[in-house]
Structures are given as structure tokens and as C-alpha cells.
Design a protein around this motif. Structure first.
Motif, PDB file in Angstrom:
ATOM      1  N   SER A 510      46.980  38.201  35.004  1.00 45.38           N
ATOM      2  CA  SER A 510      46.442  39.446  35.562  1.00 45.38           C
ATOM      3  C   SER A 510      45.089  39.785  34.993  1.00 45.38           C
ATOM      4  CB  SER A 510      47.429  40.598  35.320  1.00 45.38           C
ATOM      5  OG  SER A 510      47.568  40.840  33.925  1.00 45.38           O
ATOM      6  N   GLN A 513      42.610  37.441  36.566  1.00 41.92           N
ATOM      7  CA  GLN A 513      42.477  37.836  37.967  1.00 41.92           C
ATOM      8  C   GLN A 513      41.582  39.063  38.114  1.00 41.92           C
ATOM      9  OE1 GLN A 513      43.667  36.118  40.520  1.00 41.92           O
ATOM     10  NE2 GLN A 513      42.770  37.529  42.013  1.00 41.92           N
ATOM     11  N   THR A 514      41.747  40.033  37.193  1.00 43.37           N
ATOM     12  CA  THR A 514      40.914  41.240  37.236  1.00 43.37           C
ATOM     13  C   THR A 514      39.443  40.898  37.009  1.00 43.37           C
ATOM     14  OG1 THR A 514      42.759  42.562  36.412  1.00 43.37           O
ATOM     15  CG2 THR A 514      40.560  43.519  36.223  1.00 43.37           C
ATOM     16  N   LEU A 516      38.023  37.980  37.578  1.00 40.86           N
ATOM     17  CA  LEU A 516      37.568  37.242  38.754  1.00 40.86           C
ATOM     18  C   LEU A 516      37.181  38.180  39.892  1.00 40.86           C
ATOM     19  CD1 LEU A 516      40.083  34.242  38.946  1.00 40.86           C
ATOM     20  CD2 LEU A 516      37.606  34.059  38.837  1.00 40.86           C
ATOM     21  N   GLU A 517      37.976  39.198  40.105  1.00 37.40           N
ATOM     22  CA  GLU A 517      37.721  40.126  41.202  1.00 37.40           C
ATOM     23  C   GLU A 517      36.564  41.075  40.920  1.00 37.40           C
ATOM     24  OE1 GLU A 517      41.422  42.075  41.762  1.00 37.40           O
ATOM     25  OE2 GLU A 517      42.365  40.397  42.827  1.00 37.40           O
ATOM     26  N   SER A 518      36.328  41.374  39.628  1.00 38.41           N
ATOM     27  CA  SER A 518      35.345  42.399  39.271  1.00 38.41           C
ATOM     28  C   SER A 518      33.989  41.841  38.870  1.00 38.41           C
ATOM     29  CB  SER A 518      35.880  43.267  38.115  1.00 38.41           C
ATOM     30  OG  SER A 518      37.139  43.800  38.439  1.00 38.41           O
TER      31      SER A 518
END
Length: 528
Positions: A510, A513-514, A516-518
Motif C-alpha cells: 500500500s 502503491q500510494t 506510485l499514484e502520487s
């Protein structure tokens, strides 16, 4: 000559770096280093190296013209229409004519000798203009309208034109006058340009066949060496067979290499950038060492008037006509005064020829040419980066056409888990390939019992040959990773899929992933 080489490199490099730290163009210090080392001040350089100065200057000019060709953008030149071609003819001719008129008035020259001086002073210096324009391209100044490309191309064409006229005038002044055939000048000029472009096209095709298809070379050094030897061969052949311009052929070779093999062009761009770091020291130090200071005194005032008014009247008229009905605004047209006036290499190469041939006024020609170097070369090197931000518009940099002077910084986010070692190894691998600096980020909070000494020891072992900085902070993991990446303007983030031991309380992956997205920059995720 070992002592001469040591003196040139030592005084030139350290003088240039001292000048750079004072926000002064390094070439100014290099020229003055040459004046000090030359036979007119300390006489520390031997006659052997001074006699080789012309040949060494040719090598340096070949390197800088190859850099220029590898930095040209075909689309930008196409968008300029005839501006680049006009810049290659009108400013140079305008200055040459203005200088010849002034020489007749102030120096009592005849018209032919005055025009001879005009051809010498009207030539532009690739050693000053090419690095300046490529630097602007790497920063984005004027690239939207292709202004640096137009100046680069125009500068090369103008030198071809004036050298042709210079050779015709020398033939007239050293013979009975029958060798001056003005009616053939347009044909000769066109032939030299077309021949240079065609030879450059053939040379670039040959390089692609040898290096890319036949894989004759194994690394960038060998590719640069082969290309440099071929470029020097073109210049040597052009001196024996005058149907093409060797310097234009060198520039064309670099230009066509971008079209035929962009990966090879990128590698050669880096290779010739490295060569130029050494070549420019020899070029400008030897330039300073061969400037005849002893003949400047009597012609100083008149020479300065000729240089100033030749530029302000003749060259500015040429600039106006060159950019007439173009998409350049007034500020961009004014930039030509800073970006297209420097003189150095051509003057140093041909200014002594009239004196050596016994032409009347040869000493004055040599003195005024030397004065033009001392005045315009440092001034041009300073004016190009100074006035570009004031007069040009900044656009997007195209890294496929020019070397971008950019220091790569990587962010390696680690914890004290088993993933630390593979993350650091991956970081070291990438850093070695890109010669990057690494920021190693470790995030802690008060509830953790981190063994920081062992962690630092592991970092120093795995990144022993990498320029790195360890940063230990407290806070929320994702927030700190993003904050530090923005603060240090890093190019990539390297992290583990499963990070700090407290992350295990979260969903697997997680945190990564955070990020990567931000993150607005690339993120590399390392797994077991």
C-alpha cells in the motif's frame, strides 16, 4: 612539448575555473593565460608549440563544428524558411563592406585591401558562438522559433562566404590582377556549400555503416575517435581540393547523423562534449599566446572605431534584412547583437596571412584583427548567456537534439528490512550508469528501535563508489518520500515493495502503491 602541454592545461583550466567562480566567461581567463605564457610576456611556451598553434586550432574547430552539427534541429531550421540562409550572407557582407569603407577613410587603404580587412573582421567565431548557442538550446531559450539553430547555420555559411572572398582578394593582391573573377563568386560559393552538404551526407552514411551496421567500435570513446578522424580528414581534403567546404562538411556530418541514427548521434554528442573540455583550453590559450600585442598600440583607436561601427552599421543592417518579414520580434532581433558578433578563431587563423605575403597594411590588418578578438570574444561569451533570458522566450528543451546539462539525483527510500540490500544494489546499478548522486532516505518515528549504525555501514559499503548523502527524518513515510523527492528535485525514486516493519500492519504494497499514484516522477519498485 610536455612542459608546454602542462602549462597550457594547468593555466588554462585553473584560470577558467577561477573565472567561472567569479561569474566571468572562462575563455577570458584562458586568453589572458595565453598572453602571459606567450613570448610577449613570460616566454614560457616554446616555439614548437606556437608553430603548431594553427594545426591545434583546426582540431579544436573541427570538434566544435561537429558539436554544432549534432545539435542542429531540422524542423526548427525548416520553420525559419530563408532566415538562416540570409543570416549566412547579409550580416557578414554588410560588416565587410562597412569595414572596407572605414578602412579607406581612417587607414588610407585602397578598396581591395579595405575589403580584405572587412572579410577578416566579418567572419564569426564558431568557438564562441557554437558553445553559446548549444547552451541556450539546453536551457530552452529561443528554441520555439529555432533562433539558436538559425544563428548556428548562418554563422557557418557566413564564414564559408568570407573565406572565399578573402582567397580571391589575396589572389588579386599577390598577382598581376587577373585572378580576381567576381563573376564566378556566386558559383564558387554555391559549389562549396553544395559540396560540403553532399560530402557531409556521404560521411554520415559511412559512419552509420561502419559503427552501427558493421559494429566496428565497442564504446563511446572509439565511436568518437573514428568520427573525429573522419571529420579531420574532410578538412584536410578540402584544403587540397577546393570544390567543397571542409568545415561545412563536418557540420553537415553531425546534422545528418541525427537523421540517420539518433542513438549514435546521442553517444557522439557526449563524446565530443568531453573532447571540447580539453580542446577549448588549447584553442583559447594558444589564441592568447599568438595575439601580437606589440602592434596594437598605433592602431588601437582607429581599429576600435572600425570594429564598433562596422558592427553597428554594417552588421546590424544585415541583421535587419535577414529577419525582415520573419516571425522574430524586436527583442529577438536585438539578441543578434549579443549572439552573432563574436570573433576569434577565423581571425586568428587568417589575419597574419596578408603580412606574411608582404601586402601593404599587413601590420594594421593583423593588429585590428587581434583587437577584434580581445574585444568581441570575451564580450560575446558574456553577452550570450546574459541577454538570452532578457530577450528570448524560454521553450521546451528537446534532449534528442542537444546535450542537457543536468545532474541526475536519485532517491533511495530504505528501512531496516531484508529489502534494504536489494534496493541499495539497484540504486547503485542505476547511479553508475547515469553518473548520478544518491539521496538515501530512512524514515523513523519515536516508537522504533532502529540500528542506525549498521544501516549506515551497509549504505557506505554498497554505495562506496557513489556520491551519496544519507538523510534520516521522522514523519509519515509516504509524505516524507514525496516531500524529499520534490525538495531535492530527484529524477527517480527507488524503493521496496514492502518497506518498513510498521508497514506490515498496512495492506501489502500500500505504501509503494500510494507513492506510485502520487509521485510526478518515475518510481522503481524492488521486490525480493
Amino acid at each position: 612539448m610536455l612542459q608546454d602541454i602542462l602549462l597550457i592545461l594547468g593555466f588554462g583550466y585553473f584560470g577558467g575555473e577561477f573565472a567561472r567562480r567569479l561569474k566571468i566567461p572562462p575563455l577570458i581567463a584562458m586568453i589572458f593565460a595565453g598572453i602571459i605564457l606567450g613570448n610577449q610576456v613570460t616566454n614560457l611556451l616554446s616555439n614548437d608549440i606556437l608553430q603548431s598553434a594553427d594545426d591545434l586550432r583546426v582540431i579544436a574547430v573541427v570538434i566544435i563544428l561537429m558539436k554544432a552539427g549534432l545539435g542542429l534541429d531540422r524542423q526548427k531550421l525548416k520553420s525559419q524558411g530563408s532566415v538562416a540562409l540570409r543570416l549566412g550572407v547579409l550580416p557578414a557582407l554588410g560588416e565587410a563592406i562597412a569595414v572596407s569603407i572605414l578602412a579607406v577613410i581612417f587607414l588610407d587603404f585602397d578598396w581591395v585591401t579595405g575589403l580584405l580587412l572587412g572579410c577578416i573582421l566579418g567572419a564569426e567565431s564558431p568557438a564562441v558562438i557554437v558553445p553559446g548557442m548549444l547552451r541556450l538550446k539546453s536551457l530552452g531559450w529561443g528554441v520555439k522559433k529555432g533562433i539558436p539553430d538559425a544563428i548556428l547555420t548562418g554563422s557557418a555559411l557566413s564564414d564559408v562566404l568570407l573565406l572565399l572572398i578573402f582567397s580571391l582578394l589575396m589572389g588579386l593582391l599577390t598577382s598581376d590582377g587577373n585572378s580576381l573573377e567576381w563573376q564566378w563568386l556566386p558559383l564558387q560559393f554555391s559549389g562549396q556549400i553544395i559540396g560540403g552538404v553532399v560530402i557531409g551526407w556521404l560521411a554520415s552514411k559511412s559512419l552509420v555503416w561502419l559503427i552501427v551496421k558493421q559494429k566496428l567500435t565497442q564504446n563511446i570513446l572509439q565511436e568518437t575517435m573514428v568520427t573525429g578522424c573522419l571529420a579531420l580528414f574532410l578538412v584536410i581534403m578540402s584544403e587540397k581540393y577546393h570544390f567543397f567546404s571542409g568545415y561545412l562538411a563536418v557540420m553537415s556530418t553531425g546534422f545528418f547523423l541525427i537523421e540517420f541514427s539518433s542513438p549514435l548521434a546521442r553517444c557522439l554528442r557526449n563524446g565530443f562534449d568531453s573532447l571540447w573540455q580539453v580542446a577549448q583550453i588549447f584553442l583559447f590559450v594558444l589564441l592568447g599566446a599568438t595575439i601580437p600585442l606589440n602592434v596594437l598600440g598605433s592602431s588601437f583607436t582607429k581599429g576600435l572605431i572600425i570594429i564598433i561601427f562596422g558592427t553597428l552599421i554594417g552588421r546590424m543592417a544585415g541583421w535587419y534584412l535577414s529577419t525582415w518579414k520573419s516571425n522574430w520580434n524586436q527583442k529577438e532581433k536585438l539578441f543578434l547583437l549579443a549572439g552573432n558578433s563574436a570573433k576569434a578563431t577565423v581571425q586568428a587563423a587568417i589575419a597574419s596571412i596578408p603580412l606574411a605575403q608582404g601586402i601593404r597594411g599587413g601590420e594594421e590588418i593583423l593588429a585590428i584583427a587581434a583587437l577584434s578578438i580581445l574585444v568581441t570574444a570575451p564580450l560575446g561569451a558574456w553577452a550570450i548567456p546574459t541577454f538570452a533570458p532578457l530577450l528570448l522566450t524560454k521553450g521546451e528543451v528537446d534532449p534528442t537534439k542537444v546535450s542537457v546539462d543536468d545532474h541526475v539525483i536519485l532517491l533511495s527510500a530504505i528501512d531496516d528490512s531484508p529489502l534494504t540490500t536489494p534496493v541499495l544494489k539497484k540504486t547503485a546499478e542505476i547511479a553508475r550508469r547515469s553518473n548520478a548522486k544518491v539521496i538515501v532516505l530512512h524514515i523513523i518515528d519515536d516508537s522504533q528501535n532502529n540500528n542506525l549504525e549498521n544501516l549506515k555501514e551497509k549504505i557506505n559499503t554498497l554505495l562506496a563508489d557513489i556520491n551519496h548523502q544519507v538523510l534520516i527524518v521522522e514523519g509519515v513515510i509516504t509524505e516524507e518520500i514525496l516531500r524529499v523527492s520534490q525538495e531535492f528535485q530527484v529524477k527517480e525514486i527507488i524503493m521496496g515493495k514492502r518497506g518498513h516493519k510498521n508497514w506490515h500492519e498496512l495492506l501489502i504494497g500500500s505504501v509503494s502503491q500510494t507513492v506510485l499514484e502520487s509521485s510526478p516522477i518515475p518510481v522503481i519498485i524492488v521486490e525480493h
